[in-house]
Design a protein around this motif. Structure first.
Motif, short mmCIF file in Angstrom:
data_model
loop_
_atom_site.label_atom_id
_atom_site.label_comp_id
_atom_site.label_asym_id
_atom_site.label_seq_id
_atom_site.Cartn_x
_atom_site.Cartn_y
_atom_site.Cartn_z
N ALA A 1 62.90 44.84 51.32
CA ALA A 1 61.65 44.26 50.85
C ALA A 1 61.23 43.07 51.72
CB ALA A 1 61.80 43.81 49.39
N SER A 2 62.19 42.37 52.28
CA SER A 2 61.86 41.20 53.10
C SER A 2 61.66 41.53 54.57
CB SER A 2 62.97 40.14 52.99
OG SER A 2 64.16 40.62 53.57
N GLN A 3 62.03 42.76 55.00
CA GLN A 3 62.00 43.10 56.41
C GLN A 3 60.87 44.06 56.79
OE1 GLN A 3 64.11 42.07 59.02
NE2 GLN A 3 64.62 40.54 57.48
N GLN A 4 60.20 44.65 55.83
CA GLN A 4 59.28 45.73 56.18
C GLN A 4 57.92 45.27 56.67
OE1 GLN A 4 58.28 47.86 52.43
NE2 GLN A 4 59.51 46.26 51.53
N PHE A 5 57.68 43.96 56.69
CA PHE A 5 56.38 43.46 57.13
C PHE A 5 56.54 42.50 58.28
CE2 PHE A 5 56.46 44.14 52.55
CZ PHE A 5 55.65 45.26 52.51
N VAL A 6 55.53 42.41 59.10
CA VAL A 6 55.56 41.52 60.26
C VAL A 6 55.57 40.07 59.81
CG1 VAL A 6 54.31 40.80 62.32
CG2 VAL A 6 54.37 43.21 61.68
N GLU A 7 54.80 39.77 58.76
CA GLU A 7 54.68 38.41 58.27
C GLU A 7 55.98 37.97 57.62
OE1 GLU A 7 50.96 38.14 56.24
OE2 GLU A 7 51.58 36.35 55.20
N GLU A 8 56.52 36.83 57.98
CA GLU A 8 57.77 36.34 57.43
C GLU A 8 57.50 35.20 56.47
OE1 GLU A 8 60.64 35.34 60.31
OE2 GLU A 8 60.74 37.35 61.17
N SER B 1 49.82 41.98 52.06
CA SER B 1 50.48 41.02 52.94
C SER B 1 49.59 39.80 53.16
CB SER B 1 50.81 41.67 54.28
OG SER B 1 49.65 42.22 54.86
N ARG B 2 48.34 39.82 52.63
CA ARG B 2 47.45 38.68 52.74
C ARG B 2 47.73 37.71 51.59
NH1 ARG B 2 41.71 41.85 53.79
NH2 ARG B 2 42.28 42.78 55.80
N ASP B 3 47.70 36.43 51.89
CA ASP B 3 48.04 35.46 50.85
C ASP B 3 46.99 34.35 50.78
OD1 ASP B 3 49.52 34.42 48.82
OD2 ASP B 3 50.82 33.24 50.13
N GLY B 4 45.73 34.67 51.17
CA GLY B 4 44.68 33.66 51.15
C GLY B 4 44.05 33.49 49.78
N PHE B 5 43.42 32.34 49.57
CA PHE B 5 42.78 32.04 48.28
C PHE B 5 41.65 33.02 47.97
CE2 PHE B 5 39.31 29.90 46.00
CZ PHE B 5 39.96 29.61 44.81
N MET B 6 40.86 33.39 48.99
CA MET B 6 39.74 34.30 48.77
C MET B 6 40.21 35.68 48.35
SD MET B 6 37.02 32.63 48.94
CE MET B 6 35.92 34.04 48.83
N ASN B 7 41.33 36.14 48.90
CA ASN B 7 41.85 37.45 48.50
C ASN B 7 42.32 37.43 47.06
OD1 ASN B 7 41.75 39.35 50.79
ND2 ASN B 7 42.91 37.73 51.83
N ARG B 8 42.94 36.32 46.66
CA ARG B 8 43.37 36.22 45.26
C ARG B 8 42.15 36.22 44.32
NH1 ARG B 8 48.60 34.92 44.16
NH2 ARG B 8 49.90 34.35 45.94
N THR C 1 42.22 42.60 38.44
CA THR C 1 43.67 42.80 38.56
C THR C 1 44.41 42.01 37.50
OG1 THR C 1 43.90 40.97 40.11
CG2 THR C 1 43.54 43.15 41.05
N ALA C 2 45.55 42.56 37.08
CA ALA C 2 46.40 41.85 36.12
C ALA C 2 47.27 40.82 36.83
CB ALA C 2 47.27 42.85 35.36
N ALA C 3 47.64 41.12 38.06
CA ALA C 3 48.50 40.21 38.83
C ALA C 3 48.36 40.54 40.30
CB ALA C 3 49.96 40.34 38.38
N TYR C 4 48.94 39.66 41.12
CA TYR C 4 48.76 39.75 42.56
C TYR C 4 50.11 39.41 43.20
CZ TYR C 4 45.97 38.97 46.87
OH TYR C 4 45.41 39.04 48.12
N LEU C 5 50.72 40.35 43.94
CA LEU C 5 52.01 40.10 44.59
C LEU C 5 51.82 40.14 46.10
CD1 LEU C 5 54.69 42.13 42.60
CD2 LEU C 5 54.52 39.65 42.82
N THR C 6 52.30 39.11 46.76
CA THR C 6 52.22 39.05 48.21
C THR C 6 53.48 39.62 48.83
OG1 THR C 6 50.86 37.07 48.08
CG2 THR C 6 51.92 37.53 50.19
N LYS C 7 53.31 40.50 49.80
CA LYS C 7 54.44 41.06 50.51
C LYS C 7 54.84 40.12 51.65
CE LYS C 7 52.09 44.98 51.18
NZ LYS C 7 51.75 46.39 51.54
N PRO C 8 56.16 39.93 51.89
CA PRO C 8 57.27 40.62 51.24
C PRO C 8 57.56 40.05 49.85
CG PRO C 8 58.12 39.09 52.85
CD PRO C 8 56.62 39.05 52.99
N PHE C 9 57.85 40.92 48.91
CA PHE C 9 58.16 40.48 47.55
C PHE C 9 59.62 40.78 47.26
CE2 PHE C 9 56.33 44.75 47.43
CZ PHE C 9 57.37 45.46 46.85
N ASN C 10 60.18 39.99 46.36
CA ASN C 10 61.54 40.21 45.90
C ASN C 10 61.52 41.27 44.79
OD1 ASN C 10 63.89 39.60 43.95
ND2 ASN C 10 64.46 38.49 45.81
N PRO C 11 62.40 42.28 44.84
CA PRO C 11 62.40 43.31 43.80
C PRO C 11 62.50 42.77 42.38
CG PRO C 11 63.71 44.04 45.65
CD PRO C 11 63.33 42.62 45.93
#
Length: 446
Positions: free
Chosen positions: A306-313, A410-417, A425-435
């Motif tokens: 879950a922590s390795q599958q995206f470019v963004e760290e 994988s986006r974590d900006g205020f406008m996307n939220r 949406t009920a909730a918003y999870l940014t990747k990488p997420f913890n299971p």
């Protein structure tokens, strides 16, 4: 010896060669090889005068040699030996045939027992395999491959060496035994414990606390160090041979061998085949029931994936453990990454959720019309139509108006939220997420 002819004879039986020697009154030495064993018959002027094989000499050795099946024969046109056999070759052949007939059934039984023992050992049932081999070797101490496999069931370094030496003495030219002896000699230099364990891949003896084989270089289990790529030196030939062996065990046992399943997963882990490793670890946990070691290995690997599958760290803070009881609940996962889908699917199935998968918006809408999920996990960046477009269509349908939707991105900006909240949406999870974080979020909204 210079000037002495050494000829290999092919297509002729030992009986035919012996007849030729007697008729032509040859002074020859026959080097006879069968299944890694080597022996010699010595002739002077067509008469047998001596024989030697392993620790047998004279008539006993000759009787042993004439009983071998399909031997490879080499003629050495030279012989300097004192006479120790005073029985004719014909008498030896007749006696050898009688002994061969009497022992054929016993050898066939020994072979069946040997094969049964090997199947137990390859299936990680070492005690059962050892018991069969001990009984077999007590009756037939000349079963050289039996000593090889017996050595693989022993936990004492000294006893392993003794058993291997028996195998070498009986069949010094058997390639499997020679390779095992060489492997043992290499591995022994790194062993500091008298009690040892065996590498499940190459059978080398290892210290009890070893996490990586000093011989083949393969990681023996999943650890934080191996996940970080430390000391990745695995032998691809050993991996290939191990995959074939574990496949054979799983085929024979209808996929129900816990340790073969686990070590098959570790083979793919050493190959860095993430998807197959995850599938096999999931199968292993299902076989292992409530054994925490296997479920802990799966969770460790899931968290890493879950922590390795995206470019963004990002620095992921583990969420508190939750008791997510998903029995009877269905979740639609809309995600174009097969790896991400597998991580989510395995995580949720472990908690009892039923999972439906879709790779794009059109498939997601099709699945929604066929199924009635209790929640939807929806990626924002998708082919054909993005997550917001899908969400808009779903929320405009009366039957899905109250369906909880958790957005994944994988986006974590205020406008996307804000855009996600405005779209319903009920909730918003940014990747990488913890299971565990994913599970906690689902529990809140399902």
């Amino acid at each position: 010896m210079n000037g002495i002819s050494h000829d290999y004879v092919r297509g002729f039986s030992l009986d035919s060669i012996l007849t030729l020697i007697e008729m032509n009154q040859e002074t020859w030495t026959l080097r006879i090889r069968s299944d890694g064993r080597v022996g010699y018959l010595y002739f002077e002027n067509g008469t047998i005068i001596d024989a030697q094989v392993q620790d047998f000499l004279a008539e006993k050795a000759a009787l042993e040699l004439v009983s071998w099946d399909s031997p490879e024969i080499q003629i050495i046109k030279y012989c300097v030996k004192s006479r120790r056999i005073h029985t004719s070759m014909m008498q030896l052949l007749l006696e050898g045939k009688r002994i061969k007939d009497e022992t054929r059934d016993a050898r066939a039984l020994d072979q069946r027992r040997y094969e049964e023992a090997v199947a137990h050992i390859e299936g990680f049932r070492f005690k059962q395999g050892q018991e069969i081999l001990v009984a077999t070797l007590n009756g037939n101490r000349r079963l050289h491959r039996g000593w090889l496999w017996y050595s693989r069931t022993i936990g004492s370094l000294k006893s392993i060496e003794t058993a291997l030496q028996h195998a070498v003495n009986l069949a010094p030219e058997d390639p499997a035994i020679a390779e095992e002896k060489e492997r043992f000699s290499r591995a022994k230099r790194f062993v500091t414990d008298e009690r040892v364990k065996r590498c499940p891949f190459c059978w080398a003896p290892l210290n009890l606390a070893a996490l990586q084989c000093t011989n083949c270089g393969l990681h023996l289990l999943i650890t934080k160090a191996s996940l970080a790529g430390e000391n990745d030196t695995g032998d691809p030939n050993i991996i290939d041979a191990s995959v074939k062996r574990f496949s054979r065990v799983l085929d024979m046992e209808s996929g129900r061998n816990l340790y073969a399943s686990y070590y098959m997963a570790i083979c793919h882990y050493n190959m860095k085949d993430m998807d197959r490793t995850l599938e096999l670890l999931n199968d292993t946990v299902a076989l292992g029931g409530d054994q925490p070691f296997f479920s802990d290995q799966l969770k460790l690997y899931l968290n890493w994936m879950a922590s390795q599958q995206f470019v963004e760290e990002e620095q992921v803070v583990p969420a508190p453990r939750v008791d997510a009881g998903g029995i009877g609940k269905t979740i639609l996962v809309v995600e174009d990454s097969s790896t991400t889908r597998k991580v989510i699917s395995v995580t949720l199935k472990m908690k009892g959720y039923r999972i439906i998968e879709a790779v794009d918006g059109l498939e997601a809408l099709s699945k929604l019309s066929e199924e009635k999920p209790d929640l939807m996990l929806l990626d924002i960046i998708l082919p054909k139509m993005n997550g917001y477009e899908i969400l808009s269509i779903v929320k405009n349908k009366r039957e899905f108006k109250n369906l909880p939707v958790i957005m994944l991105t994988s986006r974590d900006g205020f406008m996307n939220r804000m855009k996600g909240k405005m779209a319903g949406t009920a909730a918003y999870l940014t990747k990488p997420f913890n299971p565990e974080d994913l599970l906690q979020t689902i529990v809140k909204h399902i």
